[in-house]
Design an enzyme around this catalytic site. Sequence first.
Site, PDB file in Angstrom:
ATOM      1  N   GLN A  69       0.962  -0.904   0.060  1.00 21.72           N
ATOM      2  CA  GLN A  69       0.429  -0.208  -0.214  1.00 21.72           C
ATOM      3  C   GLN A  69       1.136   1.583  -0.414  1.00 21.72           C
ATOM      4  OE1 GLN A  69      -2.937  -0.340   0.355  1.00 21.72           O
ATOM      5  NE2 GLN A  69      -3.882   2.080  -0.022  1.00 21.72           N
ATOM      6  N   PHE A  70       1.039   1.565  -0.745  1.00 28.96           N
ATOM      7  CA  PHE A  70       2.159   2.810  -1.329  1.00 28.96           C
ATOM      8  C   PHE A  70       1.598   3.576  -0.680  1.00 28.96           C
ATOM      9  CE2 PHE A  70       0.472   2.602  -4.762  1.00 28.96           C
ATOM     10  CZ  PHE A  70       0.242   4.695  -5.459  1.00 28.96           C
ATOM     11  N   THR A  71       0.071   4.278  -0.993  1.00 29.93           N
ATOM     12  CA  THR A  71      -0.167   5.415  -0.026  1.00 29.93           C
ATOM     13  C   THR A  71      -0.488   5.687   0.952  1.00 29.93           C
ATOM     14  OG1 THR A  71      -2.327   3.952  -0.878  1.00 29.93           O
ATOM     15  CG2 THR A  71      -1.858   4.972  -2.408  1.00 29.93           C
TER      16      THR A  71
END
Length: 149
Positions: A78-80
């Site tokens: 989940q890079f966000t």
Amino acid sequence: MRVIAQVSKSACVEINQSVHARIDYGLTLLVGLNNDDNRDICHKMAHKIATSRIFIDENHKINLAIKDVGGEILSISQFTLYGSLKEGRRPSFSDAKKGREAEELYLYFNQCLKEEGLLVKDGIFGAEMNVKLINQGPLTFIFDSKELF
């Protein structure tokens, strides 16, 4: 490294409209990696998550670790989690680790969880995924390496 951990009665991740992985009772982890992260941080984070007493016991106290309840893990990249809205209205992801290095650390983190004796299922790094879960409690915890180590 930032991990959002949700105690889940059940969870699954869908890719291309079909179920890729499913767990019953356990943790759904949203895993974000930043530019400062390395293998040592991944190892420490896996141990912290494996040993944290964040499940409810028979006396309705948050007092049990995932191994105590026989729980599984669904781990989703989940890079966000490192998206910043500090300036402007569109998020900046300059603090998020990118590409092959991020994928290698994510896979290493999952391996560290397995070495802790946990059953780990995951999504596909970089894929568009739909995550479905029933968040028990709701119990949701934030593990952030900047605050923990």
